[in-house]
Design an enzyme around this catalytic site. Structure first.
Site, PDB file in Angstrom:
ATOM      1  N   ARG A 473       0.821  -1.090   0.117  1.00  0.00           N
ATOM      2  CA  ARG A 473       0.000   0.031  -0.155  1.00  0.00           C
ATOM      3  C   ARG A 473       0.805   1.570  -0.106  1.00  0.00           C
ATOM      4  NH1 ARG A 473      -4.346  -2.166   3.806  1.00  0.00           N
ATOM      5  NH2 ARG A 473      -3.609  -4.222   4.240  1.00  0.00           N
ATOM      6  N   SER A 537       8.067  -4.844   6.697  1.00  0.00           N
ATOM      7  CA  SER A 537       7.748  -5.806   7.429  1.00  0.00           C
ATOM      8  C   SER A 537       8.856  -7.205   7.353  1.00  0.00           C
ATOM      9  CB  SER A 537       6.406  -6.382   7.217  1.00  0.00           C
ATOM     10  OG  SER A 537       5.617  -5.220   7.065  1.00  0.00           O
ATOM     11  N   ASP A 591       6.127  -3.804  10.643  1.00  0.00           N
ATOM     12  CA  ASP A 591       4.469  -3.754  10.763  1.00  0.00           C
ATOM     13  C   ASP A 591       3.882  -3.987  12.168  1.00  0.00           C
ATOM     14  OD1 ASP A 591       3.794  -6.939   9.205  1.00  0.00           O
ATOM     15  OD2 ASP A 591       5.165  -6.486  10.778  1.00  0.00           O
TER      16      ASP A 591
HETATM   17  C1  0WK Z   1      -1.850  -5.195   7.479  1.00  0.00           C
HETATM   18  C2  0WK Z   1      -0.819  -4.161   7.839  1.00  0.00           C
HETATM   19  C3  0WK Z   1       0.581  -4.523   7.116  1.00  0.00           C
HETATM   20  C4  0WK Z   1       0.880  -6.009   7.638  1.00  0.00           C
HETATM   21  C5  0WK Z   1      -0.265  -6.910   7.285  1.00  0.00           C
HETATM   22  C6  0WK Z   1      -0.098  -8.223   7.807  1.00  0.00           C
HETATM   23  O1  0WK Z   1      -1.189  -2.983   7.267  1.00  0.00           O
HETATM   24  O2  0WK Z   1       1.377  -3.600   7.470  1.00  0.00           O
HETATM   25  O3  0WK Z   1       2.191  -6.577   6.988  1.00  0.00           O
HETATM   26  O4  0WK Z   1      -1.629  -6.397   7.512  1.00  0.00           O
HETATM   27  O5  0WK Z   1      -1.079  -9.110   7.177  1.00  0.00           O
HETATM   28  P1  0WK Z   1      -1.247  -9.777   5.993  1.00  0.00           P
HETATM   29  O6  0WK Z   1      -1.523  -8.952   4.983  1.00  0.00           O
HETATM   30  O7  0WK Z   1      -0.061 -10.538   5.913  1.00  0.00           O
HETATM   31  O8  0WK Z   1      -2.326 -10.911   6.324  1.00  0.00           O
HETATM   32  C1  BGC Z   2       8.709 -10.918   8.969  1.00  0.00           C
HETATM   33  C2  BGC Z   2       8.474  -9.769  10.057  1.00  0.00           C
HETATM   34  C3  BGC Z   2       6.791  -9.337   9.885  1.00  0.00           C
HETATM   35  C4  BGC Z   2       6.061 -10.298  10.238  1.00  0.00           C
HETATM   36  C5  BGC Z   2       4.682 -10.134   9.741  1.00  0.00           C
HETATM   37  C6  BGC Z   2       7.612 -12.072   9.249  1.00  0.00           C
HETATM   38  O1  BGC Z   2       7.712 -12.759   8.359  1.00  0.00           O
HETATM   39  O2  BGC Z   2       9.814 -11.311   9.563  1.00  0.00           O
HETATM   40  O3  BGC Z   2       9.223  -8.842  10.022  1.00  0.00           O
HETATM   41  O4  BGC Z   2       6.605  -8.489  11.061  1.00  0.00           O
HETATM   42  O5  BGC Z   2       6.408 -11.505   8.925  1.00  0.00           O
HETATM   43  O6  BGC Z   2       4.357  -9.558   8.511  1.00  0.00           O
END
Ligand code: 0WK
Ligand code: BGC
Length: 852
Positions: A473, A537, A591
């Site tokens: 994003r 992240s 994140d």
């Molecule tokens: C939304 C946050 C972002 C984070 C993500 C983790 O804005 O920074 O990395 O959630 O969730 P995912 O998209 O991996 O399910």
């Molecule tokens: C990364 C972290 C991150 C997490 C959630 C992990 O794989 O090493 O830095 O916070 O994923 O996104």
């Protein structure tokens, strides 16, 4: 049609918990959960009591996939006096017959599983426990009603030292059987439709002849439907009609005979000969029977008798069709199928021996449900074989369940094990914080240089990037001072193609800068130079807020030339290469830290950030005095734990299963991120897929047929876990997910098992996450020498947000393992990008305060 609709209503009454006790049609659960799948094998004994004959059978089932069964059986007589005598005598007689049979076959010493076909209404509480509700047909043995017939038989066999009604059963959805608590799968329901009408539902259709039969029966007022259609009463119906007609001077010159007036003198089998397509033969047979009753029938008398037989058995066939159609409709509605294709197994002397009954039954069924494709399969070997098959299936299911449970138990963690995970996480946190052991520690406890939260005086426009989750994003966050909760945000989501994630670092960061340019264009802010906060992240070593040395890629990223580099510089280089705009790089945050800040903006008690998404990680506010890698002992600073790597030094080996090893070996970073690979969205689907492959290869699932698609990495997306476990999803919807995975031949039972595997895998993930978090909040409590500690955790991530049970199981585990901590969870609605912008705003405020 009307009778069919009435019967359907009676079926619903029987299935419903509240109305079942008073329902005439009892819809009795049979605890038969599955039908044979061709893998059954072994030798089984069977007893078949209640039909015209009592049989003892030995059934050999061969698992050669050809459903081949060898059978030996012996019919034994059940004398009338035993049918009406004491139950003990009856069951002792049955045990004698069994012993005689075993003797004959020379298998007295073999301890074989036994299936018992007991064709009377029974309330079952499990497959081998069955309480007789009421005798029907010609049986009335004392001391049996209300008793478990299996233990009566067991007693007689231990002591030993070894029919004619109508009924139907069908596979019903468990969720419709309110007498049972289970919701999933199917179970065979014994409708006991013989009692249809016992509550008056058929009064307008029953005739005086029906009432006369009932009044003269062993159980007046009971089994009224059975008395209208079954072989035990059909002959008697004809006899009473002939008597009535004779008395009304319509037959036999109004002369009855003692034989004609004798109950049971007109056998149902007589009808088979009389109600014959070949009229001549039928009439000859009628004459023979009537003369046998000492009557002197005229041709008209014979024709009339034949007509009476036709009418009685046609009514029986049509009534049977009506109730059968109600059952077919129930099955079709359960399957939500346009067209139902099914087979009905039939047995019974009337169906088999009456020349016209089956044709009339089939014809009426097809008239009542023309949209159903119904096949009638006449049982050649009696229900004894069925009982043996039920026993064989029960044995197969028991063996399969045991094997499945044994495998799934390896993924069930006890409280002691979870406490141990918590203890080891705490230990690793200390090692990560300590300068001495930091390098070796698996949990790196990376200082994140966020020490203060917004105080409401921040203001300005900030650009934020959010990379590392399931979507990239770019955000513009407008902060107005004094307007704490009113930070305005606009964002756009851009995709990061797989090849960019795994290409060169330059390509990746150029792609990021392209997205920024597109965003600024879209916002009409081309060329604007705004302070930037970068949510990145991945594990980064930071020595200040605007620097992040990437330690290693995780999740699906593997872009070259980035690890060991400062990602801010990599971004700066990419901006420079584009020469279109400039940015003021203020902060790079993880994140988890971004999420903590986003939620902290609403709730100052938010001092922990948690991500359970593609990856998993946590951060929290640690005492500066404990952060040996950073100078200073005052106050607190956020620590990006990078707990995904917990276990990389073997801390979790004794909890890892072979499925975890398979997933790790096939990942792009084997041996790394072990904790993450047992918890996060990128891997849970893969764990499930490998368990399903293992079950299938063992014949425990999908009948052992492994689909090519199921062998494909990543095909069982974690979103399926969340969908499959959602309470709203019916089994058939799970089946459509399985069909999407190329598992077109999956059964309802398969769906139930897939759901169970998903729940075991997700439960373990949630518990492991809860154990890790318990270590974090208990440490914060100890840091602050508090007996009770309350804190808010800001949380984000698709798995946490979309999985129906993950959050509750995780919170239960946390509460159990850290009882002195009251933890509130706040879902981040705005993502960590906003948090990155707020951290940037704070840094800009502090910087500008520092300049005055
Ligand atoms: C939304 C946050 C972002 C984070 C993500 C983790 O804005 O920074 O990395 O959630 O969730 P995912 O998209 O991996 O399910
Ligand atoms: C990364 C972290 C991150 C997490 C959630 C992990 O794989 O090493 O830095 O916070 O994923 O996104």
């Amino acid at each position: 049609m009307d009778v069919s609709i009435r019967f359907r209503r009676e079926m619903d009454k029987g299935l419903c918990r509240d109305t079942n006790p008073t329902a005439a049609v009892r819809m009795l659960p049979t605890f038969v959960l599955s039908t044979p799948d061709g893998t059954e094998q072994g030798e089984f004994l069977a007893l078949d009591l209640g039909g015209a004959n009592f049989r003892v059978l030995l059934v050999k089932v061969m698992a050669d996939g050809e459903q081949k069964v060898e059978m030996e059986n012996q019919i034994y007589d059940i004398p009338e006096h035993l049918m009406r005598g004491s139950g003990t005598e009856l069951f002792d007689h049955i045990a004698d017959c069994l012993a005689n049979f075993l003797e004959k076959l020379g298998i007295k010493d073999k301890k074989l599983p036994l299936g018992f076909t007991f064709s009377f209404p029974c309330q079952q509480t499990k497959l081998d426990e069955s309480v007789l509700l009421s005798w029907t047909k010609a049986f009335k043995s004392s001391g049996v009603e209300g008793k478990d017939v299996v233990s009566l038989l067991r007693k007689s066999i231990k002591k030993r030292g070894v029919r004619t009604g109508t009924n139907a059963c069908y596979m019903e959805q468990m969720r419709n059987i309110e007498l049972l608590d289970a919701d999933e799968g199917r179970m065979c329901v014994n409708t006991e439709w013989g009692a249809f009408g016992d509550d008056g539902t058929l009064e307008d259709l029953r005739t005086d002849i029906d009432r006369e039969i009932d009044a003269g029966s062993l159980n007046p007022g009971k089994q009224l439907f059975e008395k209208m259609i079954s072989g035990m009463y059909m002959g008697e119906l004809v006899r009473l009609i002939l008597v009535r007609m004779t008395r009304e001077q319509l037959l036999f010159q109004a002369k009855t005979t003692a034989e004609l007036l004798t109950t049971g003198s007109f056998k149902t089998s007589y009808i088979y000969g009389i109600d014959n397509e070949n009229n001549e033969e039928g009439l000859a047979s009628a004459e023979k029977v009537l003369r046998g009753l000492n009557l002197d029938p005229s041709v008209e008398d014979c024709i009339a008798t034949q007509r009476v037989c036709q009418i009685v058995s046609t009514r029986a066939a049509h009534l049977c069709a009506a109730t059968l159609v109600a059952v077919l409709r129930q099955i079709r509605d359960n399957k939500a199928a346009e067209k139902l294709r099914t087979t009905i197994g039939v047995d019974g002397s009337v169906y088999k021996n009456h020349p016209e009954f089956s044709r009339r039954l089939h014809k009426m069924v097809r008239r009542l449900v023309p949209d159903c494709d119904v096949r009638f399969l006449q049982s050649q070997c009696g229900s004894g074989k069925g009982a043996a098959m039920v026993t064989a299936v029960a044995y197969r299911l028991a063996a399969q369940n045991a094997e499945r449970q044994r495998i799934l138990d390896t993924m069930c963690l006890s409280r002691e094990q979870l406490l141990e995970v918590k203890r080891r996480m705490s230990e690793e946190m200390v090692r990560g914080l300590s300068k001495q052991t930091h390098e070796q520690a698996s949990v790196k406890m990376l200082p994140a240089y966020v020490r203060s939260t917004p105080d409401g005086t921040e203001h300005g426009d900030f650009l934020a990037l959010d990379l590392g989750g399931s979507s990239f994003r770019v955000l513009l966050v407008q902060v107005q001072s004094g307007q704490r909760h009113k930070a305005k945000m606009q964002q756009k989501i851009y995709s990061i193609p797989q090849e960019t994630m795994q290409g060169t670092g330059e390509e990746l960061f150029d792609h990021i800068v392209d997205c920024i340019a597109a965003f600024l264009e879209y916002m009409g802010m081309k060329g604007a130079s705004l302070p930037l906060g970068f949510t990145f992240s991945f594990p980064c070593h930071q020595s200040r807020l605007d620097q992040g040395i990437l330690l290693k890629w995780t999740k699906g990223f593997k872009a070259s030339g980035c690890e060991g580099h400062d990602v801010i510089l990599l971004l700066k280089d990419a901006v420079r290469r584009r020469q279109e705009f400039d940015l003021n790089f203020v902060a790079v945050v993880n994140d988890t830290v971004g999420t903590m800040m986003t939620c902290g903006y609403e709730d100052p008690k938010c001092e922990v950030g948690l991500i359970v998404g593609t990856g998993t990680n946590a951060c929290y506010m640690e005492e500066m005095s404990n952060i040996e890698l950073v100078e200073g002992n005052e106050g607190r600073m956020s620590i990006n734990m990078e707990w995904g790597a917990f276990g990389d030094n073997g801390e979790l080996d004794d909890f890892c299963t072979r499925f975890d090893h398979i997933v790790d070996d096939s990942s792009n970073n084997p041996g790394k991120q072990r904790y993450e690979k047992m918890i996060s969205g990128m891997y849970l689907g893969e764990i499930v897929r490998n368990v399903l492959i293992d079950f299938t290869s063992k014949g425990l699932l999908f009948r052992g047929k492994l689909s090519e698609r199921l062998k494909t990495w990543g095909i069982f997306a974690t979103k399926f876990l969340s969908q499959i476990e959602s309470d709203r999803l019916a089994m058939r919807q799970i089946r459509s997910i399985l069909q999407h995975l190329g598992l077109t031949s999956s059964t309802i039972d398969d769906s139930v098992l897939v759901k169970e595997v998903c729940s075991v895998v997700a439960r373990r993930a949630a518990q492991l996450c809860g154990a890790g978090l318990a270590a974090v909040v208990d440490r914060m409590r100890e840091n602050r020498n508090l007996n009770q500690f309350s804190v808010t955790v800001g949380v984000d991530g698709t798995l946490y947000k979309t999985h129906p049970h993950f959050s509750s199981i995780m919170q239960e585990t946390l509460q159990d393992l850290a009882p002195q901590c009251q933890v509130t969870f706040q879902k981040s609605e705005d993502g960590s990008g906003k948090g990155a912008a707020l951290i940037t705003a704070v840094a800009c405020r502090i910087k500008s305060e520092g300049q005055h």
